[in-house]
Design a protein around this motif. Structure first.
Motif, PDB file in Angstrom:
ATOM      1  N   SER A   1       0.826  -1.209   0.000  1.00 13.00           N
ATOM      2  CA  SER A   1       0.000   0.000   0.000  1.00 13.00           C
ATOM      3  C   SER A   1       0.861   1.260   0.000  1.00 13.00           C
ATOM      4  CB  SER A   1      -0.935   0.004   1.210  1.00 13.00           C
ATOM      5  OG  SER A   1      -0.210  -0.066   2.426  1.00 13.00           O
TER       6      SER A   1
ATOM      7  N   LEU B   1       0.831   3.841  -3.025  1.00 16.92           N
ATOM      8  CA  LEU B   1       0.562   5.261  -2.786  1.00 16.92           C
ATOM      9  C   LEU B   1       1.606   6.133  -3.470  1.00 16.92           C
ATOM     10  CD1 LEU B   1      -1.093   7.448  -1.329  1.00 16.92           C
ATOM     11  CD2 LEU B   1       0.431   7.151   0.634  1.00 16.92           C
TER      12      LEU B   1
ATOM     13  N   GLY C   1       0.313   7.933  -6.666  1.00 19.61           N
ATOM     14  CA  GLY C   1       0.199   9.374  -6.464  1.00 19.61           C
ATOM     15  C   GLY C   1       0.949  10.160  -7.528  1.00 19.61           C
TER      16      GLY C   1
ATOM     17  N   TYR D   1      -6.569   1.960  -7.305  1.00 23.83           N
ATOM     18  CA  TYR D   1      -7.365   2.660  -6.307  1.00 23.83           C
ATOM     19  C   TYR D   1      -6.719   3.991  -5.930  1.00 23.83           C
ATOM     20  CZ  TYR D   1      -9.930  -1.705  -5.710  1.00 23.83           C
ATOM     21  OH  TYR D   1     -10.694  -2.812  -5.939  1.00 23.83           O
ATOM     22  N   VAL D   2      -5.398   3.986  -5.817  1.00 25.93           N
ATOM     23  CA  VAL D   2      -4.697   5.226  -5.493  1.00 25.93           C
ATOM     24  C   VAL D   2      -4.850   6.239  -6.622  1.00 25.93           C
ATOM     25  CG1 VAL D   2      -2.449   6.242  -4.995  1.00 25.93           C
ATOM     26  CG2 VAL D   2      -3.050   4.029  -4.008  1.00 25.93           C
TER      27      VAL D   2
ATOM     28  N   MET E   1      -6.656   9.754  -5.915  1.00 27.72           N
ATOM     29  CA  MET E   1      -5.778  10.913  -5.980  1.00 27.72           C
ATOM     30  C   MET E   1      -6.054  11.772  -7.214  1.00 27.72           C
ATOM     31  SD  MET E   1      -4.219  10.889  -3.214  1.00 27.72           S
ATOM     32  CE  MET E   1      -3.267  12.357  -3.620  1.00 27.72           C
TER      33      MET E   1
ATOM     34  N   VAL F   1      -4.919  11.447   0.648  1.00 25.37           N
ATOM     35  CA  VAL F   1      -3.739  10.573   0.646  1.00 25.37           C
ATOM     36  C   VAL F   1      -3.949   9.402   1.591  1.00 25.37           C
ATOM     37  CG1 VAL F   1      -1.296  10.422   1.291  1.00 25.37           C
ATOM     38  CG2 VAL F   1      -2.098  12.353  -0.075  1.00 25.37           C
TER      39      VAL F   1
ATOM     40  N   ALA G   1      -6.604   7.025   0.158  1.00 24.20           N
ATOM     41  CA  ALA G   1      -6.055   6.191  -0.911  1.00 24.20           C
ATOM     42  C   ALA G   1      -5.190   5.079  -0.342  1.00 24.20           C
ATOM     43  CB  ALA G   1      -5.242   7.050  -1.878  1.00 24.20           C
ATOM     44  N   TRP G   2      -4.404   5.401   0.689  1.00 22.04           N
ATOM     45  CA  TRP G   2      -3.553   4.386   1.316  1.00 22.04           C
ATOM     46  C   TRP G   2      -4.395   3.287   1.966  1.00 22.04           C
ATOM     47  CZ3 TRP G   2      -2.745   2.503   6.270  1.00 22.04           C
ATOM     48  CH2 TRP G   2      -1.596   1.730   6.446  1.00 22.04           C
TER      49      TRP G   2
ATOM     50  N   ALA H   1      -5.748   0.928  -0.673  1.00 20.36           N
ATOM     51  CA  ALA H   1      -4.724  -0.005  -1.133  1.00 20.36           C
ATOM     52  C   ALA H   1      -4.415  -1.057  -0.066  1.00 20.36           C
ATOM     53  CB  ALA H   1      -3.452   0.753  -1.512  1.00 20.36           C
TER      54      ALA H   1
END
Length: 262
Positions: free
Chosen positions: A71, A75, A79, A142-143, A147, A185, A188-189, A192
Motif C-alpha cells: 500500500s 501510494l 500518487g 485505487y490510489v 488521488m 492521501v 487512498a492508502w 490499497a
C-alpha cells in the motif's frame, strides 16, 4: 410512490447482501464444537483458537507486512501517476488512464495468471518481494482513482503561485500540495491496504509457501469446515467496516465526493 418503491427495493437488496454477515457474526461467538446456527451458547473459543495458533498468527503477520509495504508503494507510484495524468498535457492520456484502471475491470484470475507467467520468468514466484509487487499492482488503480479526483479538485493556480515565488517543484509538492491533499492521501492508502489484506486469488497464484490470512482461510475451507473461520471472518468484517467509515470521513474532510470516484 415510485421513489418509495425504489427505496424499499434498495433496502431489501441491502438486507439480502448483509444476510451472510448476520449469520457469520453470531456463529463466531458460538460455544458449539461445529458450525451451528443459531448458536447454543456464547463463547470466545474460536477467537482463542485463532490467536492461539502460531500458523494463523504467522499468516496475520504476513498479511499485515505485505499490505503495509504494497500500500505504501502503491501510494507513492499511484500518487505520482495521478499527478502526471491530471496536470500533464500529452497525447494518449486517456489510454494511459485506462491502463492504470484496467486491474479494476479485468477479472482477478486473469491478472493472477499474467503475473504468474511474468514472475515465473523473473524468478519472483513464491517470494515475499514478488507478493508485494503483485499486491502493489492491485493497489495502484485505487490510489490513481482517489488521488486523481483529489488533485483535479485542487486549484492549480495555487501551485503556480508557489512556483512563481521561487519554490521548487519538490518544495511545492511537499509544502503546498500534500498538506491540502492529506485526507485523500490517507484514504487512498487505506484503500490499497484493504485491497492487499483481503486479496486471495492473486496471492494463491503468487505466494507459494507464504501464507496470508485470506489464503489460509481458503485452504482451510477446502480441507474442512473449521469454525475458527467464522471468528476470522468477523474480524475481517469489523476491520472493513472501520476502514470504510474512516475512508468516508477522510474523503468528506478532503472535499472529495464519492460520486466523483464512480
Amino acid at each position: 410512490m415510485t421513489r418509495r418503491l425504489l427505496a424499499l427495493h434498495g433496502v431489501l437488496v441491502l438486507a439480502f447482501l448483509c444476510l451472510p454477515i448476520a449469520v457469520v457474526i453470531p456463529m463466531s461467538f458460538s460455544s458449539a464444537s461445529s458450525l451451528e446456527f443459531p448458536p447454543p451458547g456464547l463463547s470466545l473459543r474460536w477467537y482463542d483458537s485463532f490467536f492461539g495458533d502460531a500458523r494463523w498468527v504467522a499468516a496475520l503477520v504476513n498479511s499485515a507486512l505485505v499490505a503495509l509495504a504494497s500500500s505504501t508503494a502503491a501510494l507513492l507510484l499511484g500518487g505520482i501517476a495521478a499527478y502526471g495524468l491530471v496536470r500533464g498535457t500529452f497525447r494518449g492520456r486517456p489510454l494511459i488512464e485506462g491502463i492504470f484502471i484496467a486491474p479494476l475491470v479485468v477479472p482477478s484470475v486473469i491478472v493472477a495468471v499474467a503475473l504468474y507467467i511474468a514472475f515465473a520468468q523473473a524468478g519472483l514466484l513464491g517470494t515475499m518481494p514478488g507478493l508485494v509487487v503483485a499486491h502493489t499492482v492491485l493497489g495502484v488503480p485505487y490510489v490513481v482513482l482517489v488521488m486523481s479526483v483529489a488533485i483535479r479538485s485542487f486549484d492549480p493556480r495555487i501551485e503556480q503561485v508557489a512556483l512563481s515565488l521561487g519554490a521548487s517543484t519538490a518544495t511545492m509538492v511537499r509544502r503546498v500540495l500534500l498538506p491540502n491533499l492529506l485526507p485523500s492521501v490517507f484514504a487512498a492508502w487505506i484503500f490499497a491496504f484493504i485491497t492487499s489484506f483481503d486479496e486471495v486469488i492473486v496471492t494463491h497464484f503468487i505466494a507459494g509457501r507464504f501464507d496470508t490470512v485470506p489464503k489460509r482461510m481458503f485452504n482451510e475451507l477446502v480441507l474442512q469446515v473449521n469454525p475458527t473461520i467464522t471468528a476470522i471472518a468477523t474480524l475481517l468484517i469489523a476491520v472493513s467496516f472501520v476502514a470504510i467509515a474512516l475512508i468516508l470521513w477522510l474523503l468528506r474532510r478532503g472535499g472529495v465526493r464519492l460520486a466523483a470516484l464512480t
